[in-house]
Structure formats: structure tokens, C-alpha cells
Design an enzyme around this catalytic site. Structure first.
Site, PDB file in Angstrom:
ATOM      1  N   ARG A  43     -57.121 -39.685  22.001  1.00  0.00           N
ATOM      2  CA  ARG A  43     -56.675 -39.238  20.674  1.00  0.00           C
ATOM      3  C   ARG A  43     -56.064 -37.838  20.772  1.00  0.00           C
ATOM      4  NH1 ARG A  43     -62.191 -39.000  17.879  1.00  0.00           N
ATOM      5  NH2 ARG A  43     -62.352 -37.826  19.831  1.00  0.00           N
ATOM      6  N   LYS A 153     -71.458 -47.295  30.983  1.00  0.00           N
ATOM      7  CA  LYS A 153     -72.782 -47.197  30.423  1.00  0.00           C
ATOM      8  C   LYS A 153     -72.833 -45.991  29.494  1.00  0.00           C
ATOM      9  CE  LYS A 153     -74.478 -43.963  31.825  1.00  0.00           C
ATOM     10  NZ  LYS A 153     -74.146 -42.492  31.823  1.00  0.00           N
ATOM     11  N   HIS A 183     -72.406 -46.814  37.917  1.00  0.00           N
ATOM     12  CA  HIS A 183     -71.812 -46.398  39.197  1.00  0.00           C
ATOM     13  C   HIS A 183     -72.865 -46.186  40.285  1.00  0.00           C
ATOM     14  CE1 HIS A 183     -72.725 -42.270  37.839  1.00  0.00           C
ATOM     15  NE2 HIS A 183     -72.619 -41.901  39.098  1.00  0.00           N
ATOM     16  N   LYS A 187     -72.985 -46.794  44.908  1.00  0.00           N
ATOM     17  CA  LYS A 187     -73.339 -45.817  45.948  1.00  0.00           C
ATOM     18  C   LYS A 187     -73.817 -46.546  47.194  1.00  0.00           C
ATOM     19  CE  LYS A 187     -74.740 -42.255  42.625  1.00  0.00           C
ATOM     20  NZ  LYS A 187     -74.115 -40.968  42.846  1.00  0.00           N
ATOM     21  N   GLU A 221     -80.661 -33.149  38.580  1.00  0.00           N
ATOM     22  CA  GLU A 221     -79.268 -32.682  38.573  1.00  0.00           C
ATOM     23  C   GLU A 221     -79.235 -31.182  38.304  1.00  0.00           C
ATOM     24  OE1 GLU A 221     -76.268 -35.675  37.140  1.00  0.00           O
ATOM     25  OE2 GLU A 221     -77.704 -35.672  35.496  1.00  0.00           O
ATOM     26  N   ASP A 240     -78.603 -41.949  28.712  1.00  0.00           N
ATOM     27  CA  ASP A 240     -77.526 -41.619  29.651  1.00  0.00           C
ATOM     28  C   ASP A 240     -77.921 -41.950  31.095  1.00  0.00           C
ATOM     29  OD1 ASP A 240     -74.993 -40.313  30.361  1.00  0.00           O
ATOM     30  OD2 ASP A 240     -76.198 -38.670  31.147  1.00  0.00           O
ATOM     31  N   HIS A 245     -79.065 -45.958  35.151  1.00  0.00           N
ATOM     32  CA  HIS A 245     -79.100 -45.624  36.581  1.00  0.00           C
ATOM     33  C   HIS A 245     -80.517 -45.736  37.169  1.00  0.00           C
ATOM     34  CE1 HIS A 245     -75.080 -44.410  35.953  1.00  0.00           C
ATOM     35  NE2 HIS A 245     -75.295 -43.168  35.583  1.00  0.00           N
ATOM     36  N   LYS A 338     -81.319 -32.468  33.636  1.00  0.00           N
ATOM     37  CA  LYS A 338     -80.176 -31.605  33.930  1.00  0.00           C
ATOM     38  C   LYS A 338     -80.663 -30.166  34.066  1.00  0.00           C
ATOM     39  CE  LYS A 338     -76.649 -34.521  31.989  1.00  0.00           C
ATOM     40  NZ  LYS A 338     -76.283 -35.051  33.318  1.00  0.00           N
TER      41      LYS A 338
HETATM   42  N1  NDP Z   1     -69.197 -37.610  32.810  1.00  0.00           N
HETATM   43  C1  NDP Z   1     -69.904 -38.235  33.743  1.00  0.00           C
HETATM   44  O1  NDP Z   1     -70.358 -37.644  34.742  1.00  0.00           O
HETATM   45  C2  NDP Z   1     -70.134 -39.682  33.607  1.00  0.00           C
HETATM   46  C3  NDP Z   1     -69.846 -40.381  32.455  1.00  0.00           C
HETATM   47  N2  NDP Z   1     -70.053 -41.723  32.377  1.00  0.00           N
HETATM   48  C4  NDP Z   1     -69.748 -42.486  31.173  1.00  0.00           C
HETATM   49  O2  NDP Z   1     -68.369 -42.343  30.822  1.00  0.00           O
HETATM   50  C5  NDP Z   1     -68.214 -42.403  29.400  1.00  0.00           C
HETATM   51  C6  NDP Z   1     -67.454 -41.163  28.959  1.00  0.00           C
HETATM   52  O3  NDP Z   1     -68.197 -40.039  29.348  1.00  0.00           O
HETATM   53  P1  NDP Z   1     -67.516 -38.598  29.448  1.00  0.00           P
HETATM   54  O4  NDP Z   1     -66.150 -38.709  30.021  1.00  0.00           O
HETATM   55  O5  NDP Z   1     -68.498 -37.722  30.077  1.00  0.00           O
HETATM   56  O6  NDP Z   1     -67.447 -38.235  27.900  1.00  0.00           O
HETATM   57  P2  NDP Z   1     -66.495 -37.221  27.108  1.00  0.00           P
HETATM   58  O7  NDP Z   1     -67.347 -36.548  26.078  1.00  0.00           O
HETATM   59  O8  NDP Z   1     -65.721 -36.372  28.028  1.00  0.00           O
HETATM   60  O9  NDP Z   1     -65.590 -38.266  26.325  1.00  0.00           O
HETATM   61  C7  NDP Z   1     -64.506 -39.010  26.883  1.00  0.00           C
HETATM   62  C8  NDP Z   1     -63.372 -39.067  25.881  1.00  0.00           C
HETATM   63  O10 NDP Z   1     -63.770 -39.821  24.753  1.00  0.00           O
HETATM   64  C9  NDP Z   1     -63.177 -39.277  23.578  1.00  0.00           C
HETATM   65  N3  NDP Z   1     -64.281 -38.962  22.645  1.00  0.00           N
HETATM   66  C10 NDP Z   1     -65.271 -38.052  22.826  1.00  0.00           C
HETATM   67  N4  NDP Z   1     -66.112 -38.058  21.777  1.00  0.00           N
HETATM   68  C11 NDP Z   1     -65.646 -39.006  20.942  1.00  0.00           C
HETATM   69  C12 NDP Z   1     -66.109 -39.512  19.704  1.00  0.00           C
HETATM   70  N5  NDP Z   1     -67.205 -39.022  19.126  1.00  0.00           N
HETATM   71  N6  NDP Z   1     -65.411 -40.516  19.141  1.00  0.00           N
HETATM   72  C13 NDP Z   1     -64.308 -41.015  19.736  1.00  0.00           C
HETATM   73  N7  NDP Z   1     -63.837 -40.566  20.923  1.00  0.00           N
HETATM   74  C14 NDP Z   1     -64.491 -39.584  21.502  1.00  0.00           C
HETATM   75  C15 NDP Z   1     -62.467 -38.001  23.978  1.00  0.00           C
HETATM   76  O11 NDP Z   1     -61.078 -38.276  24.092  1.00  0.00           O
HETATM   77  P3  NDP Z   1     -60.053 -37.964  22.901  1.00  0.00           P
HETATM   78  O12 NDP Z   1     -60.642 -36.885  22.047  1.00  0.00           O
HETATM   79  O13 NDP Z   1     -58.774 -37.552  23.584  1.00  0.00           O
HETATM   80  O14 NDP Z   1     -59.921 -39.262  22.206  1.00  0.00           O
HETATM   81  C16 NDP Z   1     -63.008 -37.701  25.344  1.00  0.00           C
HETATM   82  O15 NDP Z   1     -62.082 -37.061  26.174  1.00  0.00           O
HETATM   83  C17 NDP Z   1     -69.605 -42.501  28.805  1.00  0.00           C
HETATM   84  O16 NDP Z   1     -69.847 -43.845  28.506  1.00  0.00           O
HETATM   85  C18 NDP Z   1     -70.517 -42.015  29.948  1.00  0.00           C
HETATM   86  O17 NDP Z   1     -71.776 -42.641  29.907  1.00  0.00           O
HETATM   87  C19 NDP Z   1     -70.540 -42.420  33.454  1.00  0.00           C
HETATM   88  C20 NDP Z   1     -70.845 -41.792  34.630  1.00  0.00           C
HETATM   89  C21 NDP Z   1     -70.677 -40.368  34.804  1.00  0.00           C
HETATM   90  O1  LIG Z   2     -73.569 -41.520  34.381  1.00  0.00           O
HETATM   91  C1  LIG Z   2     -73.822 -40.349  34.587  1.00  0.00           C
HETATM   92  O2  LIG Z   2     -74.055 -39.953  35.861  1.00  0.00           O
HETATM   93  C2  LIG Z   2     -73.975 -38.589  36.223  1.00  0.00           C
HETATM   94  C3  LIG Z   2     -74.651 -38.466  37.582  1.00  0.00           C
HETATM   95  O3  LIG Z   2     -73.945 -39.190  38.542  1.00  0.00           O
HETATM   96  P1  LIG Z   2     -73.872 -38.710  40.068  1.00  0.00           P
HETATM   97  O4  LIG Z   2     -73.100 -39.771  40.748  1.00  0.00           O
HETATM   98  O5  LIG Z   2     -73.221 -37.372  40.056  1.00  0.00           O
HETATM   99  O6  LIG Z   2     -75.280 -38.631  40.531  1.00  0.00           O
HETATM  100  C4  LIG Z   2     -74.614 -37.712  35.173  1.00  0.00           C
HETATM  101  O7  LIG Z   2     -74.424 -36.350  35.487  1.00  0.00           O
HETATM  102  C5  LIG Z   2     -73.994 -38.003  33.826  1.00  0.00           C
HETATM  103  O8  LIG Z   2     -74.672 -37.270  32.807  1.00  0.00           O
HETATM  104  C6  LIG Z   2     -74.103 -39.470  33.482  1.00  0.00           C
HETATM  105  O9  LIG Z   2     -73.338 -39.747  32.306  1.00  0.00           O
END
Ligand code: NDP
Ligand SMILES: O=C1O[C@H](COP(=O)(O)O)[C@@H](O)[C@H](O)[C@H]1O
EC number: 1.1.1.49
Length: 488
Positions: A43, A153, A183, A187, A221, A240, A245, A338
Site C-alpha cells: 500500500r 505464519k 521457515h 532450516k 533472539e 509469532d 516454529h 526477544k
Molecule cells: N520479519 C520476520 O523476521 C519474519 C516474518 N514472518 C512473517 O511474515 C509476515 C510479515 O511480517 P513482517 O514483514 O515482519 O511484517 P511487517 O510489519 O513488516 O509488514 C509487512 C507489510 O505488510 C503491510 N502491513 C503492515 N501492517 C499492516 C496492517 N495492519 N494492515 C495491512 N497491511 C499491513 C505493510 O506494507 P504496506 O504498508 O506497504 O502495505 C508492511 O510492509 C508475517 O506473517 C510474519 O509472521 C515470518 C518469518 C520471519
Molecule cells: O517468523 C519469525 O521468525 C524470526 C526468527 O527466525 P530466524 O530464522 O531468524 O531464527 C523472528 O525473529 C520473527 O519475529 C518471526 O516473525
């Protein structure tokens, strides 16, 4: 690997930068991979150039040469801006234009790296469009392009929302087109759990209540949730990390040998473990939230976008019990947080002490418990502690370790996301989560999610979490360790 368009929802987010751009790059570098065609969706007021710049930063951060990163990003990436994640017109227009430009057949991966609250609307919009395109639904012609839906997830927010989400998914997509990603399953060291257990008969024969006193699964973490409030606040660590995981690590540790090493064989055994697990109880659950400490002036509530009175858990620990033949009476403690003192993911299998106390009587002390530590990251490998006689008079006992480190023997591993994105592109669901598995995992935690009777303990950044978590690894009181009790 068939040529396809990869549509990445949440391309402006943390996961995209941290993991997905580097993984997409590496998959596209493999022999035989087709030229990458990726549409980033968000967005945010970005355009192709902003997306490409963000990807170049992410790739250079992941040690890719800047020139190569730029060349890749400019040829691979297009941006589609949406008003909301259920209004996907711009995505479909961009995909169709890219397919026409590149002469592609219409195969697509849709990857949802978004907060789970957006999943139902996005999946419905994708499903309706794909039905119109004739790739899903009744009477799909044999030569129709394939479509694969990857869902990050946590899959839903609780049991009811996961069931509803599965209903929405299956209204449009067959289960074999759905890739619920966790993910940790990508691993190498997590997959090694299966080899370690089932290729080494001497461990497997001790892998039960007869010899094991307890199992501790720890994911500590050092990172925090800064910059992720949009996703993390209101989700928290139980959802989360624990529900997915750590529960995956739990089920791989506890499962029976599968009949076959394929998606069906492995999923079936993991589901049996989850079904045998009692519902987690509030008096065996500890939650925490980090405050300032160890070089951090800000605590969780000081991050942008986090409400001052947020109860979101950044630490969670829970003691689980299985009612099955192998594990009756053996507690499994899952804990993760964390801003902890160090980064460490391990499974510690704590064996029972020998049944007789020979050494005290002869002036020594009794042996320590043997502990097998499967270290999943960093310094991947294992250690096994054992007791030896201290040289000299009497029977002094000291504890020493046998150890193995992967990096001493093998080269670096592929990243988990690289493995899983390649599996999606090749249509292999073995390392993904089945619909029923996702629901059973929520069932285990339903009594402790959003339970305001559970205190959220503040803890200092850079420590090991709330002291209260320590009691979960102490021996359980007798009434909890013996006969199965009904959930209440
Ligand atoms: N970050 C990590 O280390 C990991 C994350 N994940 C999973 O990936 C997914 C995304 O996580 P992550 O990238 O950290 O999250 P972010 O908070 O960075 O969100 C991802 C994108 O989603 C959009 N967004 C954020 N909040 C909202 C909202 N309330 N409503 C609608 N759109 C929103 C935003 O894009 P925009 O504003 O441009 O639309 C944002 O850039 C989750 O399901 C998480 O569990 C899995 C493994 C690791
Ligand atoms: O899914 C997630 O995983 C990371 C941890 O992944 P790792 O591969 O770095 O161990 C976690 O930090 C994050 O909060 C969660 O959304």
C-alpha cells in the site's frame, strides 16, 4: 522449475528485506532456473525504482555484490500499489502485462508476507480472480497454468480463525496448491532432526519416557520488534513463535518414525503428536515483555506504533504434556523471547539420572543428568554431556562433553527461505504445514491466548527473560507428572 510470475504481497516489509529478496535472488541463480519475474505489492507509495532500491539494499546487506544486485533487481522487479489487500486490480494488471512482455504461460506463485488479519480478504480476492482465469475450481483443463498460494505464519489468530481461514482457502484453492510456510522447516538443522533421530539407533532407543526426564526447546533472539508494530503488536510471541516454529520443533522431536519420508508420511506423524498434546494451561505458561536494559534505552512500549499500555508478549514459555505411549509424564518446555542475552536455538533432551546412587556411598557425588543438546543456530551441531571419574582417590565424578559442529565438516547451508522458495517453485509440499496441523497447533494454545489472567512480566533487555519462567523447567509437581488428567 517452470517459468512463473512470483507475486510478493508485503514487499515493503521486514520479511521481504530480511529474507525474501535474498532468497529470490539465490533461487534465480541456480542452474536451470528461469529468469525471475517478481511483482512486489504494497500500500506504500512506492514505484518500481523504490522497490528495486530496497531490494538492492537488502541484497548488499546479504553480501551480494552491488552491481549484480542492481542488475537483478532492475530486470526482475515490478511494483504494484494497492489501496488495500483485498483490492487487487493493479496486481492482476501488472501480472498480465509482465506475462505478455515476457511471453510467460500464466503460472503464478502468490506469497502472502502480510499480517494475518489481511489473509482472508486477500485470499478471497485471489481465489475469485483465479476462478475467472480458470486455474482453480471445477473442471480445470489439464493445460491450465498452475497457481500456488504461499501463506506466512501465523495461520490465523486462534483456532476459530484458522478454521475459518482454511474454509476460505479451500473454497477457492485445493489443498495441494496451498503452501503454509513455517521457515523453521526449511532450516537444514531442523531437517537433520529426522536424520539424527532415525539414522542413529542408539539415540532412538533412549528417546522415550523410560530414559528422558524432560525436553527443553529454546529459541532465544537478540533482535527486537522495533519497526514491526503493524504486524507484531497484538500478535505477540505466543502467536509469532510458539504456535508455529517451536511447536514444529516439538512435533519433530516427539513424533514416531514416518512410514515414508514424504509430505504425507511426515505430516501424519506430526499431527498425531499434536492430537496427543494436552491443552496448555495458564499456570504452566509464562509471558513477558522487554523493558530497557543492556545498552537499550527503549523498551517494547517505546517503539513507534506500540500503545503505551500494550500487553503484547515479547517472551513466552509454556510446559506441554503428551498423552501417548512414548512420552507420558515427560514435560516439554518451549520458551522463546526477544532482546535476550544471546542468540541461541536448541533442543535439550535431559535424560534421567541412573536409578541407583552408587557414588555418594563411596565418598563421591552422584552423576549429573546426561543432556543431549541439538544446536540449531548458531554453531549448528550437537553436544552430549557425560560423566567420567575424576582421577585420584575415591569416586569423584566430573561432567564432560562430546561434540560435533557442522561447520567443521560441511560448508555453509542454504538459507531456509531459499530451500522453501525452491520447493514452492518445484511444487514439493513436504516441508510445508498441512491444514489440519495448523488447526491442531492452535487447539493446544487456545486456553492461554488472550488470557488476561496470565501476568505479562516485565523483563530487562539483554537478560534471559522473566524469572518466573525458570520454574517451568523444574521437576513438575507429582500431581502433574503422573496419570493423564482431563483438560479443564
Ligand atoms: N520479519 C520476520 O523476521 C519474519 C516474518 N514472518 C512473517 O511474515 C509476515 C510479515 O511480517 P513482517 O514483514 O515482519 O511484517 P511487517 O510489519 O513488516 O509488514 C509487512 C507489510 O505488510 C503491510 N502491513 C503492515 N501492517 C499492516 C496492517 N495492519 N494492515 C495491512 N497491511 C499491513 C505493510 O506494507 P504496506 O504498508 O506497504 O502495505 C508492511 O510492509 C508475517 O506473517 C510474519 O509472521 C515470518 C518469518 C520471519
Ligand atoms: O517468523 C519469525 O521468525 C524470526 C526468527 O527466525 P530466524 O530464522 O531468524 O531464527 C523472528 O525473529 C520473527 O519475529 C518471526 O516473525
Amino acid at each position: 522449475m517452470d517459468p512463473h510470475v512470483f507475486v510478493l504481497f508485503g514487499a515493503t516489509g521486514d520479511l521481504a528485506a530480511l529474507k525474501l529478496f535474498p532468497a529470490l535472488y539465490r533461487v534465480s541463480q541456480r542452474d536451470g532456473a528461469p529468469p525471475p519475474a517478481v511483482i512486489g505489492v504494497g500500500r506504500s507509495d512506492w514505484d518500481d525504482t523504490t522497490l528495486q532500491d530496497a531490494a538492492v539494499d537488502a541484497l548488499t546487506e546479504a553480501d551480494v555484490d552491488e552491481g549484480e544486485a542492481r542488475e537483478w533487481a532492475e530486470s526482475a522487479l515490478r511494483y504494484a500499489r494497492v489501496e488495500a489487500y483485498d483490492q487487487l486490480g493493479p496486481v492482476f494488471e501488472t501480472a498480465e502485462a509482465l506475462e505478455a512482455e515476457r511471453g510467460l504461460d500464466g503460472n503464478r506463485v502468490y506469497y502472502l508476507a502480510l499480517p494475518p488479519s489481511t489473509f482472508p480478504g486477500t485470499i478471497t480476492a485471489l481465489g475469485e480472480y483465479e476462478e475467472d482465469r480458470g486455474t482453480v475450481g471445477e473442471h480445470v483443463p489439464d493445460d491450465a497454468p498452475w497457481v500456488r498460494l504461499v501463506i506466512e505464519k501465523p495461520f490465523g489468530h486462534d483456532l476459530a480463525s484458522a478454521q475459518e481461514l482454511n474454509r476460505i482457502v479451500h473454497e477457492h484453492f485445493p489443498e495441494n496448491a496451498v503452501y503454509r510456510i513455517d521457515h523453521f522447516l526449511g532450516k537444514e538443522t531442523v531437517q537433520n532432526l529426522l536424520v539424527f533421530r532415525f539414522a542413529n539407533a542408539f539415540f532412538e532407543s533412549a528417546w522415550s519416557r523410560r530414559d528422558v526426564e524432560r525436553v527443553e526447546i529454546t529459541v532465544a533472539e537478540t533482535n527486537d520488534a522495533a519497526g514491526r508494530a503493524g504486524y507484531f503488536d497484538g500478535v505477540g510471541t505466543m502467536r509469532d513463535m510458539i504456535q508455529n516454529h517451536l511447536t514444529q520443533l516439538f512435533s519433530l522431536t516427539a513424533m514416531e518414525p514416518p512410514a515414508r519420508l514424504d509430505a504425507e508420511g511426515i505430516r501424519r506423524e506430526k499431527i498425531k503428536v499434536l492430537r496427543s498434546t494436552r491443552t496448555a494451561r495458564s499456570n504452566e505458561t509464562v509471558l513477558g515483555q522487554y523493558g530497557p536494559g543492556a545498552g537499550h534505552d527503549e523498551g517494547y512500549r517505546d517503539h513507534e506504533g506500540v500503545p503505551e499500555d500494550s500487553r503484547t508478549d515479547t517472551f513466552a514459555a509454556v510446559r506441554l504434556h503428551l498423552d501417548n505411549w512414548r512420552w507420558q509424564g515427560v514435560p516439554f518446555v518451549l520458551r522463546t523471547g526477544k532482546r535476550m542475552a544471546e542468540r541461541l536455538t536448541e533442543i535439550a533432551v535431559v535424560f534421567r539420572r541412573p536409578p541407583i546412587t552408587l557414588f555418594q556411598a563411596s565418598g563421591g557425588c552422584d552423576p549429573e543428568r546426561n543432556v543431549l543438546r541439538l544446536r540449531l543456530q548458531p554453531n549448528e551441531g550437537f553436544t552430549l554431556s557425560f560423566d567420567v571419574k575424576t582421577p585420584g582417590d575415591g569416586f569423584g565424578v566430573s561432567t564432560r562433553e562430546l561434540s560435533f559442529r557442522y561447520e567443521d565438516t560441511f560448508g555453509p547451508f542454504p538459507d531456509a527461505y531459499e530451500t522453501l522458495l525452491r520447493d514452492v517453485a518445484e511444487g514439493d509440499p513436504t516441508l510445508f504445514v498441512h491444514a489440519e496441523e495448523a488447526e491442531e497447533a492452535w487447539r493446544i494454545y487456545h486456553a492461554v491466548l488472550d488470557n488476561t489472567d496470565i501476568e505479562v512480566h516485565p523483563y530487562e533487555s539483554g537478560g534471559w527473560g522473566p524469572d518466573a519462567a525458570g520454574r517451568l523447567v523444574e521437576a513438575p509437581p507429582p500431581e502433574e507428572s503422573g496419570e493423564p488428567v482431563a483438560d479443564c
